[in-house]
Design an enzyme around this catalytic site. Sequence first.
Site, PDB file in Angstrom:
ATOM      1  NE  ARG A 394      -4.238  -1.554   2.095  1.00 43.11           N
ATOM      2  CZ  ARG A 394      -5.354  -1.233   1.444  1.00 43.11           C
ATOM      3  NH1 ARG A 394      -5.441  -0.036   0.882  1.00 43.11           N
ATOM      4  NH2 ARG A 394      -6.354  -2.071   1.346  1.00 43.11           N
ATOM      5  CD  GLU A 427      -4.238  -4.765   3.042  1.00 40.82           C
ATOM      6  OE1 GLU A 427      -5.359  -4.904   2.511  1.00 40.82           O
ATOM      7  OE2 GLU A 427      -3.614  -3.687   3.058  1.00 40.82           O
ATOM      8  CD  GLU A 438      -8.631  -0.971  -0.889  1.00 40.42           C
ATOM      9  OE1 GLU A 438      -8.254  -0.341   0.108  1.00 40.42           O
ATOM     10  OE2 GLU A 438      -8.895  -2.193  -0.874  1.00 40.42           O
ATOM     11  CG  ASP A 495     -12.268  10.501  -8.833  1.00 42.65           C
ATOM     12  OD1 ASP A 495     -13.075  11.131  -9.545  1.00 42.65           O
ATOM     13  OD2 ASP A 495     -11.765  10.976  -7.795  1.00 42.65           O
ATOM     14  CG  HIS A 706     -16.392  -1.504   3.293  1.00 44.18           C
ATOM     15  ND1 HIS A 706     -15.133  -1.561   3.846  1.00 44.18           N
ATOM     16  CD2 HIS A 706     -17.258  -1.878   4.276  1.00 44.18           C
ATOM     17  CE1 HIS A 706     -15.224  -1.970   5.105  1.00 44.18           C
ATOM     18  NE2 HIS A 706     -16.495  -2.161   5.394  1.00 44.18           N
ATOM     19  CB  CYS A 708     -13.247  -1.875  -2.939  1.00 42.61           C
ATOM     20  SG  CYS A 708     -13.290  -2.451  -1.249  1.00 42.61           S
TER      21      CYS A 708
END
Length: 740
Positions: A394, A427, A438, A495, A706, A708
């Site tokens: 991340r 994760e 995501e 986006d 959330h 995603c």
Amino acid sequence: MIKYSLLCSSADLNFLTEEKVYEILSLCSETEDYSPLIRVIGRVFSSAESLVQSFRKAKQHTKEELKSLQAKDEDKDEDEKETASENNVQKFGPVEVSVDIEAVRRVYDKLLSNEKIEAAFLNALVYLSPNVECDLTYHNVYAADPNYLNVFIIVMENSNLHSPEYLEIALPQFCKAMSKLPLPALAKLARLWSQYSADQIRRLVETFQQLITYTVISNEFSSDNLVNEDDGVVAATKCLKIVYYANVLGGDLDMDHNEEDDDEPIPESSELTLQELLGEERRNKKGPRVDPLETELGIRSSDCRKPLISFEDFINEPLNDVLEMDKDYTFFKVETESKFSFMTCPFILNPVTKNLGLYYDNRIRMYSERRITALYSLVQGQQLNPYLRLKVRRDHIIDDALVRLEMIAMENPADLKKQLYVEFEGEQGVDEGGVSKEFFQLVVEEIFNRDIGMFTYDESTKLFWFNPSSFENEGQFTLIGIVLGLAIYNNCILDVHFPMVVYRKLMGKKGTFRDLADSHPVLYQSLKDLLEYEGNVEEDMMITFQISQTDLFGNPLMYDLKEGGDKIPVTNENRKDFVALYAEYMLNKSVEKQFKAFRRGFHMVTNESPLKYLFRPEEIELLICGSRNLDFQALEDSTEYDGGYNKDSRIIRDFWETVHSFGQEQKRLFLQFTTGTDRAPVGGLGKLKMIIAKNGPDSDRLPTSHTCFNVLLLPEYSTKEKLTERLLKAITYAKGFGML
């Protein structure tokens, strides 16, 4: 006695002129007996040979002159093909035909008001059409006499063709005949119609659209009774294509400003040899599909900046509703003459239907790559890897994604065609679409971060543009191109906020002065004022062909639009040249390196896709970014509930009353908070599938989401006022918390 002889001679007429029609009409009006005129119309309008000779222009040529003109016309057609890519079609001059179109229109205006005479036109067309279809199918009549096109020109001037009487038999038969015209004849008809007014083009469109709609609603089409197999609908669609290209040709064309192809071709997959061994040819070796009529005319849809009438007028919604897209896509890929695909006429399809066709294409490519990978593992004993796997951290998402995607792009770009599977290091989670979404959101957020400096941001337009003085290497721009391609390929909305010129450039068109209105509005207005200035530009403005830009640190950078530009003053005479060169620099030259890398990344994923064939630039933006039109009622109707909520729960009723009362900006903030983007997917908010889940009893906690999975976690607030206050606070200050 004279009247009688005229009426008798009309019985022997084998063709009509405007004057002859008026003579017979005048005599019939006096006797109130229109049967002689009806018989003449029936005879002439039911015979292709008679129609070809009718309503000729005043000047008649000898056979030798006609042969000479025909040879010139053929030479002209060849010249048009050669120069179409270099010159605006409007420079080609008018299309010469032997029929006097204005005379035909005047005759129709006189005669169609009489019901009995109108019936004669209808009956004649029913008799004419099968014979014309036979002539074109078996006798090659157009090659023998190009004036045969007069039949179609004359019949299509009948303004009553879209009326119910014609829709049952006469018009479907005539459309079938027209669809048999050879390619040069279709092109000539398109060029001729391109000279018509917008209202005349609209009438032609409505004629064919009326037939398609009438046939669709009169039948029960399904997977067992495909609309693709209806001869009338197929023929009308093919005829509509002629009008579509006439609409493009007659519009505002820009055929000169084309992007150059990539210096290096996209590398082929290393799997090519194995595919050949397995009997699988590499897809689209011939390159992307191109419509034959488009090639014949020497234009592309993307050459048209503004058509005569809106492209949306060519979309037929009833047809889209009954089209079985999986079957249509199969026919599109097979390319057999016996099966027609509406994807070959993408102008008639709405973005939702085209997107479904693209979805099938993407999925089939994914399955194909998966199957080839499985075969590779069997033949060569390689490890099975059927997905495009990205394992990223991340806090290093750009670096990790860039290294992995660059490696794939160099070693085996075909892997980019596999289904994306993202894993965040450390994760747990299975990527069923949400993790990929995501990943896209995080990459886009990072890469468009203004602190990085890859893109500049315009506060007034809220749009990004390539930073010409960015320190980032080309690989970063290639990455964002790949990400955009992967988003389309994996059906994700990003986006991303680019001006329309970016999508035009992706489709092969360079930016021009008018594109500055969208991308650099302040500069556009200044240059527009310069063009419209009525005083002495040189004395009053004192500007030269040298312009100044600022780098990342605000330092001025000078650029000469022409050699020795600082010594060339801008005058009233050369200001158009100055404006064109300024726009060329801002939109093309200054960002050439960055955009080429970006486009290359995009094409790595989409080069084998029918994307450019199906979609216009504004529709590409819709695919990547979604729609600006927000229908929150459709969102409410499609929303699902979890954790004890249902559509009749008090808080849910309060929630929707609150959301519907929001202004447009607040609605966009809510969408951004819940889904990660402030736009609707292709097809509208009804396609979003949002879930509202209960997140405990009444409390002071803010709603969370959330993004995603498009899930909103909503505590059961005790009052509507508290709900409104908490929700507004969450969506307004969402950056950094609340969005998971």
